[in-house]
Design a protein around this motif. Sequence first.
Motif, short mmCIF file in Angstrom:
data_model
loop_
_atom_site.label_atom_id
_atom_site.label_comp_id
_atom_site.label_asym_id
_atom_site.label_seq_id
_atom_site.Cartn_x
_atom_site.Cartn_y
_atom_site.Cartn_z
N ASP A 1 -2.49 -0.66 -36.06
CA ASP A 1 -1.78 -0.33 -37.34
C ASP A 1 -0.35 -0.38 -37.06
N ILE A 2 0.32 -0.58 -36.22
CA ILE A 2 1.86 -0.22 -35.90
C ILE A 2 2.26 -1.51 -35.58
N LYS A 3 2.17 -2.55 -34.70
CA LYS A 3 2.64 -3.75 -34.41
C LYS A 3 1.68 -4.74 -35.34
N VAL A 4 2.47 -5.19 -36.57
CA VAL A 4 1.43 -6.03 -37.00
C VAL A 4 2.53 -7.36 -37.19
N PRO A 5 2.11 -8.61 -36.99
CA PRO A 5 0.72 -8.86 -36.33
C PRO A 5 0.75 -8.41 -34.88
N GLY A 6 -0.47 -8.18 -34.23
CA GLY A 6 -0.27 -7.86 -32.80
C GLY A 6 -0.57 -9.26 -32.14
N LEU A 7 -0.68 -9.19 -30.84
CA LEU A 7 -1.07 -10.23 -30.28
C LEU A 7 -2.48 -10.49 -29.59
N PRO A 8 -3.09 -11.70 -29.78
CA PRO A 8 -4.54 -11.68 -29.81
C PRO A 8 -5.27 -10.98 -28.45
N LEU A 9 -4.42 -11.14 -27.42
CA LEU A 9 -5.09 -10.29 -26.34
C LEU A 9 -4.10 -9.44 -25.60
N GLY A 10 -3.25 -8.70 -26.47
CA GLY A 10 -2.29 -7.91 -26.18
C GLY A 10 -1.20 -8.28 -25.29
N LEU A 11 -0.41 -7.58 -24.71
CA LEU A 11 0.60 -8.22 -23.55
C LEU A 11 -0.05 -8.79 -22.50
N SER A 12 0.50 -9.92 -22.04
CA SER A 12 0.16 -10.79 -20.79
C SER A 12 0.82 -10.42 -19.55
N ASP B 1 0.79 -0.95 -0.07
CA ASP B 1 0.00 -0.07 0.03
C ASP B 1 0.96 1.21 0.00
N PHE B 2 0.25 2.58 -0.38
CA PHE B 2 0.82 3.69 -0.59
C PHE B 2 2.31 3.73 -1.43
N LYS B 3 2.12 3.19 -2.30
CA LYS B 3 3.04 2.81 -3.25
C LYS B 3 2.40 3.24 -4.70
N SER B 4 3.05 3.95 -5.57
CA SER B 4 2.40 4.38 -6.88
C SER B 4 2.33 3.24 -7.53
N GLY B 5 1.64 3.42 -9.00
CA GLY B 5 1.46 2.23 -9.81
C GLY B 5 2.66 1.51 -10.46
N GLY B 6 2.40 0.43 -10.89
CA GLY B 6 3.67 -0.26 -11.58
C GLY B 6 4.21 0.74 -12.80
N PRO B 7 5.61 0.88 -13.07
CA PRO B 7 6.08 1.64 -14.08
C PRO B 7 5.55 1.33 -15.31
N LEU B 8 5.10 0.31 -15.55
CA LEU B 8 4.51 -0.01 -16.84
C LEU B 8 2.99 -0.17 -16.95
N TYR B 9 2.33 0.36 -15.91
CA TYR B 9 0.85 0.35 -15.87
C TYR B 9 0.11 0.91 -17.02
N GLY B 10 -0.54 -0.12 -17.63
CA GLY B 10 -1.45 -0.02 -18.61
C GLY B 10 -0.61 -0.63 -19.96
N VAL B 11 0.55 -1.17 -19.89
CA VAL B 11 1.10 -1.79 -21.37
C VAL B 11 0.35 -2.84 -21.61
N GLN B 12 -0.36 -3.50 -20.82
CA GLN B 12 -1.02 -4.91 -21.26
C GLN B 12 -2.10 -4.61 -22.39
N PHE B 13 -2.51 -3.29 -22.48
CA PHE B 13 -3.42 -2.83 -23.82
C PHE B 13 -2.47 -2.28 -24.90
N SER B 14 -1.21 -3.00 -25.38
CA SER B 14 -0.62 -2.56 -26.41
C SER B 14 -0.33 -3.64 -27.09
N SER B 15 0.15 -3.67 -28.31
CA SER B 15 0.54 -4.55 -29.50
C SER B 15 -0.86 -5.54 -29.70
N LEU B 16 -1.88 -4.75 -29.80
CA LEU B 16 -3.18 -5.25 -29.94
C LEU B 16 -3.55 -5.95 -31.43
N PRO B 17 -4.16 -6.71 -31.29
CA PRO B 17 -4.72 -7.22 -32.86
C PRO B 17 -5.20 -6.30 -33.76
N CYS B 18 -5.60 -5.14 -33.12
CA CYS B 18 -6.26 -4.06 -34.19
C CYS B 18 -5.12 -3.00 -34.23
#
Length: 738
Positions: free
Chosen positions: A348-359, A329-346
């Motif tokens: 236009d940059i990372k082709v192919p993407g990963l089907p569920l994004g980063l895991s 508790d009382f520690k800031s969020g992870g340094p890559l907070y939110g990276v799970q929603f990248s390299s997505l299959p939709c």
Amino acid sequence: MFRPPTIGGRFPKPSPTKRQMTAKSFGRRWRFSFAAFLCVLAMAGLSSLLQSSRAQASKLVLISHETSTRGIALDSVTLKREPFDPTSEVSWGNDNQTRIMLFAIGLDPKTPPSAITANAEDGSNKTYPLTVEYVGPVPEQDWVTAIVVRINEQMGDIGDVLVGISYQGLNSNRVRVGVGHVGDGPPDDVGAVPTPGTIAPPVGASATAGTLTTSDVQTIIAQAVSAAASLNRAVTVAVTDKEGNVLGVFKMTGAPATTQFRGGGPGPSQTPSPITGFVSVGFDGTVVPAKLAAISKAGTAALFSTRGNAFTSRTAGFIIQEHFPPGVDFKSGGPLYGVQFSSLPCSDIKVPGLPLGLSGDPGSAPVYKNGEAVGGVGIEGDGVYTVDRDPTDFDQPIEEVIAVSATRGFEAPSLIRGDNILVDGIRLAYLNVTGAPNTATIAFGSLPGAIDPLFPIRSAQPSQFTAAVVGGIAGEVDTHFFPFIASPTVTANSLTAADVNTIISHAAQQANITRAAIRQPLGSNARVSIAVVDTNGVVLGVFRQTDAPVFGFDVSVQKARTAAFYSGANAATLLRGAGFGSYVDRAAADGLKLDGSVAFTDRAGGFLHRPFFPDGINNSQAGPFSREINEWSVFNTGLQLDLIKTNLQTVSSGGAAPCTSIPGLPNGIQIFPGSMPLYKNGVLVGAIGISGDGVDQDDLIAAGGGAGFAPPVNIRSDQVFVRGVRLPFLKFPRSPNL
């Protein structure tokens, strides 16, 4: 035995009132210089230099670093690396100009200094003659010659110069050296590459994404399935190459066909639709095919891992939660907070993407051959797609145990494993496995199960990237985004192609001297992806340094687009029009109009996107772009997920769509640091995004690239208070430069 050069006769007798360089002290320094030279060469790739030295013997070559055209150079007195002060504390007789030691191939060490000419060209194309004062051998290294040149008296704090030498009609290549500071120099010569010739030409043919063969893939799968069978478990196994291309999926007989999202946070799981498998809010409770989870796990380990760091999906899960480390508790969020929603299959940059994004679900391992990251393996079989909410219990998921068995003979070097890398003094997670089955491997043709017909066994696929040198730094580009272009929306202040080249070059040069946060060995420089977009999110250029983690290619564009979007005059209007007016209203209640009056970085935008505001302070309300903590999970973050959810469902069901319905955000937004909006004459013209190393390093490199294009101070996000808390803008690491 090496005999130090005798130079005292060429200079007047030293004055006893000054620190001066004599022949005796030069000799002592030269011995130290030799030791320092070997250390520098070790960092630059000594083995590759030695291998190519004979081939270069017929040429006159100044040696550069392995990954850039920056010269291997030392102050001949202090032994410091660039940038070099034009003047030295040590007086050399009648002058105190700094002497720089360079190293060459193809030059006889007995050559008289007077027979060699040298010059330097600065960013304004002014040329300065450099006096060559010493030429000699390097002890026990007969393939290389040392050269000492004196900085010209007219050279002040001029930044990068291109230095070359000539002898008997032969001209060397020119290497980049920083005088006063690094950067602001001339462009590299046409065709310039790192020397001595170990790097591909500026834009070369595509190679493959790693070196995994079909036999390698079969071996990895067979080892995984054999281990699972010995444990009486049935799983799905996926293998990808280092860029996330699927090289094979194998489903064991009896393995679960699906898996369910459970973010592990306090947010409730919902009953999924029996038709689509999706839920109405967030992703918790969503049911997806198990093979998609296995692929995303394998791809995560592959996209995160490099020669300098080896990460798993457990590592990813450790750095994306609401506190870092998780559960404290009382520690800031992870340094890559939110990276799970990248390299997505939709994307236009990372082709192919990963089907569920980063895991972030444990159950993967990177695949290495001869110290090179070449891919990843992912295992799914427990029916739950999650993150480890309590890393202190050292649980050993069966999926992770099998992943370790799968990579037997393909393990990452121990030095670079995630659990040998510390961030803010916290040791990262890697694998919670103390012992994995080492059973006899069943022949591939006799394995219990079948290859997925949509993902047959194949070798590493052609790479998305081709080699390129930008700003003197070696790296790679995707030809969809290279050569760099001007903004297609032309205005009096819009970014030109030359602007984009300058911004990316300066960022790459800053990265090359920035101390890495997540690479081994210590003292390595950062390796990142650099993206520049215009105000409409159009990609004007992307550059990836050699061995930068591949995940950063998509993320750097996400970051740039996010900064440009939030800083734009139409952000509120576009969000409201896309159905996200509730977030606009919450921001407005906090005094944020999203009308272009504030220059937002991703550090600022991410700060507003945490389930606690200020970040990490328990029992506080969520930021205006986040779900409240009683609804939150890593699969229900707020605006970031809501923007992409509908279109991601469309793509996952076989349709085609960009990740969001907002034109400037086709691969989604990102909410951890590493960007800066760009301005010309006080007008927003785009943004730069950086990803690949520590987030503070990413901020520093973004600022370096954006020098001269920074927003006016009075509109920066750190001039704004929300609920009595000053928003951040950028944060730099302590003692950042090598």
